[in-house]
Design a protein around this motif. Sequence first.
Motif, PDB file in Angstrom:
ATOM      1  N   GLU A  76     -46.346 -77.431  54.400  1.00  0.00           N
ATOM      2  CA  GLU A  76     -45.739 -76.095  54.494  1.00  0.00           C
ATOM      3  C   GLU A  76     -46.446 -75.125  53.547  1.00  0.00           C
ATOM      4  OE1 GLU A  76     -41.145 -75.637  54.928  1.00  0.00           O
ATOM      5  OE2 GLU A  76     -41.740 -74.676  53.063  1.00  0.00           O
ATOM      6  N   TRP A  80     -48.284 -71.438  54.171  1.00  0.00           N
ATOM      7  CA  TRP A  80     -48.006 -70.172  53.446  1.00  0.00           C
ATOM      8  C   TRP A  80     -49.290 -69.633  52.803  1.00  0.00           C
ATOM      9  CZ3 TRP A  80     -44.173 -70.184  56.220  1.00  0.00           C
ATOM     10  CH2 TRP A  80     -42.991 -70.890  56.065  1.00  0.00           C
ATOM     11  N   HIS A  94     -41.421 -70.054  45.908  1.00  0.00           N
ATOM     12  CA  HIS A  94     -41.224 -71.096  46.934  1.00  0.00           C
ATOM     13  C   HIS A  94     -41.702 -72.466  46.413  1.00  0.00           C
ATOM     14  CE1 HIS A  94     -40.197 -71.502  51.271  1.00  0.00           C
ATOM     15  NE2 HIS A  94     -40.777 -72.663  51.078  1.00  0.00           N
ATOM     16  N   HIS A  98     -39.610 -75.927  45.898  1.00  0.00           N
ATOM     17  CA  HIS A  98     -39.997 -77.260  46.395  1.00  0.00           C
ATOM     18  C   HIS A  98     -40.044 -78.276  45.252  1.00  0.00           C
ATOM     19  CE1 HIS A  98     -42.221 -75.817  50.310  1.00  0.00           C
ATOM     20  NE2 HIS A  98     -40.913 -75.696  50.391  1.00  0.00           N
ATOM     21  N   HIS A 135     -32.309 -73.908  51.773  1.00  0.00           N
ATOM     22  CA  HIS A 135     -33.745 -73.642  51.668  1.00  0.00           C
ATOM     23  C   HIS A 135     -34.334 -73.188  53.007  1.00  0.00           C
ATOM     24  CE1 HIS A 135     -37.754 -73.870  49.989  1.00  0.00           C
ATOM     25  NE2 HIS A 135     -38.122 -74.489  51.098  1.00  0.00           N
ATOM     26  N   ASP A 140     -37.392 -70.634  53.887  1.00  0.00           N
ATOM     27  CA  ASP A 140     -38.457 -70.887  54.870  1.00  0.00           C
ATOM     28  C   ASP A 140     -38.460 -69.838  55.981  1.00  0.00           C
ATOM     29  OD1 ASP A 140     -39.287 -73.140  53.513  1.00  0.00           O
ATOM     30  OD2 ASP A 140     -38.000 -74.491  54.664  1.00  0.00           O
TER      31      ASP A 140
HETATM   32 FE   LIG Z   1     -40.006 -74.597  52.078  1.00  0.00          FE
END
Ligand SMILES: [Fe+2]
Length: 203
Positions: A76, A80, A94, A98, A135, A140
């Motif tokens: 992920e 990004w 972010h 995580h 989240h 997301d």
């Molecule tokens: Fe995420």
Amino acid sequence: MSNKPVTHETELPEDFEIFPWNEKFNTGHEKIDEQHRTLAGLVNRLARTLIDQDYSDVSSEFDELAKYAHLHFMDEESVWLQYFDEDDPWFSSHLHNHDSFWPKVNDIQLANSDKPLHEVVENITQYLIRWLAFHIVGEDKRMASAIQLMESGMTIDQAKILADAEMKDSLHVLIDVILNMHYRLCSRTLALLRERNAHEKNE
Ligand SMILES: [Fe+2]
């Protein structure tokens, strides 16, 4: 007369899920959504050990979940990073989010080390569901919305403003998702109570 086999209403179907997938979890990014569904499936497998009261697989379920979550976060983040700089505040917060995911599982394990295994697994399952729902819906979806807007030609600043505006609805989405899960569990609990009462009356 119906030819259907007689089943108790309280019998949990094999595919009963404590964390059912909801279309509102979809971010619109195919790979990320697929991985989120897999994560939800792994949480359901962990929760299944509580229903079946078979804890022989708990540690392997935990290991698989930890490994998959790590892999998913890396994938992920690489998505990004195609659109955000490494020091972009949206990306760094972010990343921080995580990074906080799994240490909290270890904290719960440590804080509950004197409790029976089923209680520890239950506490962790609750945390996992809560963390993932918040989240995915709160973080997301915002990132995915911003990258979709950038794909459509917006600058990063324009995309962030619009993605933030779209997120105003996220609280409603979250409430809707959580209430749906709650109603499913309530109806199952009521069915269990009905059956228990009927059983007691018969006795
Ligand atoms: Fe995420």
